[in-house]
Design a protein around this motif. Structure first.
Motif, PDB file in Angstrom:
ATOM      1  N   GLU A  33      50.028  36.955  44.614  1.00 39.56           N
ATOM      2  CA  GLU A  33      49.889  38.153  45.461  1.00 39.56           C
ATOM      3  C   GLU A  33      48.433  38.591  45.532  1.00 39.56           C
ATOM      4  OE1 GLU A  33      51.072  41.331  47.934  1.00 39.56           O
ATOM      5  OE2 GLU A  33      51.985  39.413  47.428  1.00 39.56           O
ATOM      6  N   TRP A  34      47.722  38.516  44.419  1.00 36.26           N
ATOM      7  CA  TRP A  34      46.323  38.922  44.388  1.00 36.26           C
ATOM      8  C   TRP A  34      45.497  38.029  45.304  1.00 36.26           C
ATOM      9  CZ3 TRP A  34      41.158  38.421  43.292  1.00 36.26           C
ATOM     10  CH2 TRP A  34      40.467  39.598  42.984  1.00 36.26           C
ATOM     11  N   VAL A  35      45.744  36.725  45.246  1.00 34.14           N
ATOM     12  CA  VAL A  35      45.027  35.786  46.111  1.00 34.14           C
ATOM     13  C   VAL A  35      45.363  36.071  47.575  1.00 34.14           C
ATOM     14  CG1 VAL A  35      44.884  33.352  46.804  1.00 34.14           C
ATOM     15  CG2 VAL A  35      44.775  33.976  44.387  1.00 34.14           C
ATOM     16  N   ARG A  36      46.624  36.362  47.862  1.00 34.66           N
ATOM     17  CA  ARG A  36      47.055  36.619  49.233  1.00 34.66           C
ATOM     18  C   ARG A  36      46.391  37.865  49.822  1.00 34.66           C
ATOM     19  NH1 ARG A  36      50.307  39.446  52.142  1.00 34.66           N
ATOM     20  NH2 ARG A  36      51.226  40.700  50.500  1.00 34.66           N
ATOM     21  N   THR A  37      46.127  38.862  48.978  1.00 40.48           N
ATOM     22  CA  THR A  37      45.619  40.143  49.475  1.00 40.48           C
ATOM     23  C   THR A  37      44.099  40.295  49.354  1.00 40.48           C
ATOM     24  OG1 THR A  37      46.069  41.192  47.344  1.00 40.48           O
ATOM     25  CG2 THR A  37      47.794  41.334  49.038  1.00 40.48           C
ATOM     26  N   HIS A  38      43.422  39.263  48.933  1.00 39.38           N
ATOM     27  CA  HIS A  38      41.962  39.312  48.808  1.00 39.38           C
ATOM     28  C   HIS A  38      41.336  38.120  49.524  1.00 39.38           C
ATOM     29  CE1 HIS A  38      43.284  41.998  45.632  1.00 39.38           C
ATOM     30  NE2 HIS A  38      42.086  42.550  45.694  1.00 39.38           N
ATOM     31  N   VAL A  39      40.099  38.265  49.958  1.00 40.08           N
ATOM     32  CA  VAL A  39      39.395  37.239  50.722  1.00 40.08           C
ATOM     33  C   VAL A  39      38.451  36.459  49.818  1.00 40.08           C
ATOM     34  CG1 VAL A  39      37.756  36.877  52.620  1.00 40.08           C
ATOM     35  CG2 VAL A  39      39.513  38.658  52.796  1.00 40.08           C
ATOM     36  N   GLY A  40      38.388  35.140  50.031  1.00 42.27           N
ATOM     37  CA  GLY A  40      37.405  34.304  49.348  1.00 42.27           C
ATOM     38  C   GLY A  40      37.576  34.215  47.848  1.00 42.27           C
ATOM     39  N   VAL A  41      38.801  34.122  47.372  1.00 40.43           N
ATOM     40  CA  VAL A  41      39.079  34.139  45.927  1.00 40.43           C
ATOM     41  C   VAL A  41      38.772  32.788  45.292  1.00 40.43           C
ATOM     42  CG1 VAL A  41      40.850  34.488  44.162  1.00 40.43           C
ATOM     43  CG2 VAL A  41      40.837  35.912  46.232  1.00 40.43           C
ATOM     44  N   GLU A  42      38.115  32.850  44.144  1.00 44.68           N
ATOM     45  CA  GLU A  42      37.870  31.679  43.297  1.00 44.68           C
ATOM     46  C   GLU A  42      38.386  32.003  41.901  1.00 44.68           C
ATOM     47  OE1 GLU A  42      33.729  30.009  45.210  1.00 44.68           O
ATOM     48  OE2 GLU A  42      33.601  31.485  43.593  1.00 44.68           O
ATOM     49  N   GLY A  43      38.807  30.976  41.192  1.00 44.66           N
ATOM     50  CA  GLY A  43      39.290  31.157  39.826  1.00 44.66           C
ATOM     51  C   GLY A  43      38.287  30.629  38.821  1.00 44.66           C
ATOM     52  N   TYR A  44      38.190  31.323  37.696  1.00 45.38           N
ATOM     53  CA  TYR A  44      37.308  30.910  36.607  1.00 45.38           C
ATOM     54  C   TYR A  44      38.134  30.867  35.331  1.00 45.38           C
ATOM     55  CZ  TYR A  44      33.491  31.503  39.821  1.00 45.38           C
ATOM     56  OH  TYR A  44      32.679  31.368  40.909  1.00 45.38           O
ATOM     57  N   ILE A  45      38.282  29.667  34.763  1.00 40.20           N
ATOM     58  CA  ILE A  45      39.090  29.475  33.561  1.00 40.20           C
ATOM     59  C   ILE A  45      38.248  29.795  32.340  1.00 40.20           C
ATOM     60  CG2 ILE A  45      40.404  27.813  32.189  1.00 40.20           C
ATOM     61  CD1 ILE A  45      41.708  28.495  34.856  1.00 40.20           C
ATOM     62  N   GLU A  46      38.798  30.656  31.475  1.00 35.60           N
ATOM     63  CA  GLU A  46      38.148  31.010  30.213  1.00 35.60           C
ATOM     64  C   GLU A  46      38.915  30.332  29.086  1.00 35.60           C
ATOM     65  OE1 GLU A  46      36.635  35.485  31.187  1.00 35.60           O
ATOM     66  OE2 GLU A  46      38.764  35.233  30.751  1.00 35.60           O
ATOM     67  N   PRO A  47      38.218  29.751  28.120  1.00 34.46           N
ATOM     68  CA  PRO A  47      38.891  29.011  27.050  1.00 34.46           C
ATOM     69  C   PRO A  47      39.668  29.925  26.097  1.00 34.46           C
ATOM     70  CG  PRO A  47      36.556  29.174  26.592  1.00 34.46           C
ATOM     71  CD  PRO A  47      36.772  29.761  27.961  1.00 34.46           C
ATOM     72  N   LYS A  48      40.554  29.308  25.364  1.00 34.76           N
ATOM     73  CA  LYS A  48      41.321  30.001  24.340  1.00 34.76           C
ATOM     74  C   LYS A  48      40.365  30.519  23.264  1.00 34.76           C
ATOM     75  CE  LYS A  48      45.132  29.164  21.175  1.00 34.76           C
ATOM     76  NZ  LYS A  48      46.179  28.218  20.798  1.00 34.76           N
ATOM     77  N   THR A  49      40.643  31.713  22.769  1.00 37.90           N
ATOM     78  CA  THR A  49      39.852  32.293  21.678  1.00 37.90           C
ATOM     79  C   THR A  49      40.785  32.575  20.509  1.00 37.90           C
ATOM     80  OG1 THR A  49      40.184  34.602  22.323  1.00 37.90           O
ATOM     81  CG2 THR A  49      38.349  33.418  23.376  1.00 37.90           C
ATOM     82  N   THR A  50      40.245  33.154  19.464  1.00 37.63           N
ATOM     83  CA  THR A  50      41.095  33.528  18.332  1.00 37.63           C
ATOM     84  C   THR A  50      42.005  34.694  18.682  1.00 37.63           C
ATOM     85  OG1 THR A  50      39.341  34.948  17.489  1.00 37.63           O
ATOM     86  CG2 THR A  50      39.466  32.712  16.581  1.00 37.63           C
ATOM     87  N   VAL A  51      41.691  35.414  19.746  1.00 37.97           N
ATOM     88  CA  VAL A  51      42.457  36.595  20.131  1.00 37.97           C
ATOM     89  C   VAL A  51      43.412  36.319  21.292  1.00 37.97           C
ATOM     90  CG1 VAL A  51      42.271  38.990  20.929  1.00 37.97           C
ATOM     91  CG2 VAL A  51      40.572  38.078  19.350  1.00 37.97           C
TER      92      VAL A  51
END
Length: 120
Positions: A33-51
């Motif tokens: 839904e967020w991608v559908r309602t926003h323009v020019g969306v890119e994703g950035y993967i963040e690695p697993k942390t201890t938290v």
């Protein structure tokens, strides 16, 4: 299993139970839904942390962003399912437009607070 692991697992399961579905499906629906309602969306993967587990930050063309936990498998499916470019944040860093958006929001909040003080 440690004491905090119990709380962390319960909180994750609780989200899906409250909204009528598994947490994975709720997150997938939200991101779609967020991608559908926003323009020019890119994703950035963040690695697993201890938290936290693996997360994704979706960033729109205007710099507005959102972050959700997606896990290892979710991160692998993300680009295909959402049909957006997805980058490894360790390789690319965050785009400047995200920092600019946050700076604009801080200025707007400060101005609104100052206006509220003047209105007293």
């Amino acid at each position: 299993m440690g004491l905090l692991d119990r709380f962390r697992g319960g909180a994750t399961r609780g989200v899906g139970a409250l909204h009528g579905g598994s947490p994975d499906k709720q997150v997938a629906r939200y991101l779609s839904e967020w991608v559908r309602t926003h323009v020019g969306v890119e994703g950035y993967i963040e690695p697993k942390t201890t938290v936290t587990d693996v997360t994704v930050v979706l960033i729109a063309a205007d710099g507005e962003w959102t972050r959700r936990i997606v896990g290892e498998r979710g991160a692998q499916r993300l680009a295909k399912d959402l049909r957006i470019p997805v980058y490894d944040v360790h390789k690319t860093g965050y785009p400047q437009r995200m920092r600019d958006y946050d700076a604009r929001k801080r200025i707007e909040q400060r101005r609104a607070f100052e206006q509220d003080l003047r209105d007293l």
